[in-house]
Design a protein around this motif. Sequence first.
Motif, PDB file in Angstrom:
ATOM      1  N   ILE A  75      52.326 -35.595 -36.774  1.00 28.76           N
ATOM      2  CA  ILE A  75      51.774 -34.814 -35.673  1.00 28.76           C
ATOM      3  C   ILE A  75      52.679 -34.940 -34.421  1.00 28.76           C
ATOM      4  CG2 ILE A  75      50.308 -34.194 -33.978  1.00 28.76           C
ATOM      5  CD1 ILE A  75      48.084 -34.407 -36.346  1.00 28.76           C
ATOM      6  N   ALA A  76      53.166 -36.107 -34.069  1.00 33.62           N
ATOM      7  CA  ALA A  76      53.928 -36.660 -33.175  1.00 33.62           C
ATOM      8  C   ALA A  76      55.362 -35.976 -33.339  1.00 33.62           C
ATOM      9  CB  ALA A  76      53.948 -37.907 -32.664  1.00 33.62           C
ATOM     10  N   TYR A  77      55.895 -36.005 -34.494  1.00 34.05           N
ATOM     11  CA  TYR A  77      57.211 -35.729 -34.651  1.00 34.05           C
ATOM     12  C   TYR A  77      57.238 -34.158 -34.920  1.00 34.05           C
ATOM     13  CZ  TYR A  77      59.381 -40.165 -35.174  1.00 34.05           C
ATOM     14  OH  TYR A  77      59.824 -41.423 -35.069  1.00 34.05           O
ATOM     15  N   THR A  78      56.502 -33.661 -35.724  1.00 31.16           N
ATOM     16  CA  THR A  78      56.207 -32.002 -35.421  1.00 31.16           C
ATOM     17  C   THR A  78      56.115 -31.365 -34.145  1.00 31.16           C
ATOM     18  OG1 THR A  78      55.132 -32.216 -37.629  1.00 31.16           O
ATOM     19  CG2 THR A  78      55.031 -30.116 -36.625  1.00 31.16           C
ATOM     20  N   THR A  79      55.343 -32.023 -33.283  1.00 29.03           N
ATOM     21  CA  THR A  79      55.314 -31.530 -31.833  1.00 29.03           C
ATOM     22  C   THR A  79      56.742 -31.628 -31.187  1.00 29.03           C
ATOM     23  OG1 THR A  79      52.946 -31.998 -31.803  1.00 29.03           O
ATOM     24  CG2 THR A  79      54.186 -31.808 -29.745  1.00 29.03           C
ATOM     25  N   ALA A  80      57.173 -32.851 -31.201  1.00 25.29           N
ATOM     26  CA  ALA A  80      58.512 -33.033 -30.735  1.00 25.29           C
ATOM     27  C   ALA A  80      59.549 -32.060 -31.485  1.00 25.29           C
ATOM     28  CB  ALA A  80      59.212 -34.550 -30.987  1.00 25.29           C
ATOM     29  N   GLY A  81      59.395 -31.774 -32.604  1.00 18.12           N
ATOM     30  CA  GLY A  81      60.564 -30.815 -33.111  1.00 18.12           C
ATOM     31  C   GLY A  81      60.183 -29.472 -32.598  1.00 18.12           C
ATOM     32  N   PHE A  82      58.993 -29.067 -32.721  1.00 14.26           N
ATOM     33  CA  PHE A  82      58.689 -27.590 -31.870  1.00 14.26           C
ATOM     34  C   PHE A  82      59.213 -27.614 -30.577  1.00 14.26           C
ATOM     35  CE2 PHE A  82      55.241 -26.949 -35.254  1.00 14.26           C
ATOM     36  CZ  PHE A  82      55.923 -25.970 -35.820  1.00 14.26           C
ATOM     37  N   ILE A  83      58.793 -28.619 -29.809  1.00 15.10           N
ATOM     38  CA  ILE A  83      59.586 -28.806 -28.544  1.00 15.10           C
ATOM     39  C   ILE A  83      60.921 -28.612 -28.222  1.00 15.10           C
ATOM     40  CG2 ILE A  83      59.591 -30.242 -26.135  1.00 15.10           C
ATOM     41  CD1 ILE A  83      56.569 -31.156 -26.819  1.00 15.10           C
ATOM     42  N   TRP A  84      61.377 -29.354 -29.186  1.00 13.69           N
ATOM     43  CA  TRP A  84      62.981 -29.252 -29.006  1.00 13.69           C
ATOM     44  C   TRP A  84      63.461 -27.828 -29.459  1.00 13.69           C
ATOM     45  CZ3 TRP A  84      66.835 -28.033 -32.516  1.00 13.69           C
ATOM     46  CH2 TRP A  84      68.232 -28.309 -32.225  1.00 13.69           C
ATOM     47  N   ILE A  85      62.964 -27.232 -30.338  1.00 13.51           N
ATOM     48  CA  ILE A  85      63.200 -25.905 -30.911  1.00 13.51           C
ATOM     49  C   ILE A  85      62.983 -25.041 -29.695  1.00 13.51           C
ATOM     50  CG2 ILE A  85      62.654 -23.779 -32.290  1.00 13.51           C
ATOM     51  CD1 ILE A  85      61.919 -25.810 -34.629  1.00 13.51           C
ATOM     52  N   ARG A  86      61.771 -24.977 -29.067  1.00 15.78           N
ATOM     53  CA  ARG A  86      61.738 -24.178 -27.790  1.00 15.78           C
ATOM     54  C   ARG A  86      62.767 -24.366 -26.807  1.00 15.78           C
ATOM     55  NH1 ARG A  86      56.142 -22.237 -24.990  1.00 15.78           N
ATOM     56  NH2 ARG A  86      57.061 -20.943 -23.686  1.00 15.78           N
ATOM     57  N   LYS A  87      63.122 -25.435 -26.698  1.00 18.04           N
ATOM     58  CA  LYS A  87      63.859 -25.855 -25.576  1.00 18.04           C
ATOM     59  C   LYS A  87      65.361 -25.432 -25.615  1.00 18.04           C
ATOM     60  CE  LYS A  87      62.987 -29.839 -22.335  1.00 18.04           C
ATOM     61  NZ  LYS A  87      63.058 -31.278 -22.522  1.00 18.04           N
ATOM     62  N   HIS A  88      65.777 -25.736 -26.798  1.00 21.65           N
ATOM     63  CA  HIS A  88      67.215 -25.470 -27.259  1.00 21.65           C
ATOM     64  C   HIS A  88      67.309 -23.959 -28.131  1.00 21.65           C
ATOM     65  CE1 HIS A  88      67.069 -29.823 -26.570  1.00 21.65           C
ATOM     66  NE2 HIS A  88      68.201 -29.774 -26.156  1.00 21.65           N
TER      67      HIS A  88
END
Length: 146
Positions: free
Chosen positions: A123-136
């Motif tokens: 869950i932590a890595y998935t959330t971090a991935g979604f945040i990265w996708i939204r940002k970049h």
Amino acid sequence: MAANKKVSSAEAPEKEQASPILIQMGIFAAILFVSSLISPLFPASFPVPTPVVGLILLYVLLATHIVKLRNVEKFGDFLISLIAFLFVPSGIQLAASLKVLQAEGVKIIIVVIIATIVMLVVIAYTTAGFIWIRKHVFHGNTDIDQ
């Protein structure tokens, strides 16, 4: 000093009214009905329970603003308040299976601990991935208050 000036209640934006509870129940019922139609379409080798499909549908509808949070919040809070009551049958079944717990209890506890750790990491890595996708990718703001 002007920065410390409070906004009067007349100038404050009005909060939108929540939908009536029957409308909220209808939205949940409609989502559950649609998810019960979708769930059997998955192959037998990968069965997806109807409530899981319903949660995904509700998330998509909320994320796309098709359904507003105010349209489902009160009934959702009510259902969350009942969650402890819904685990009572599981606790009764657990008490009925004490012999199994006595024989295999340590193994079950180890599996539960490992599964919990794996779930939290995923869950932590998935959330971090979604945040990265939204940002970049979408160049969006990742702040909670927008």
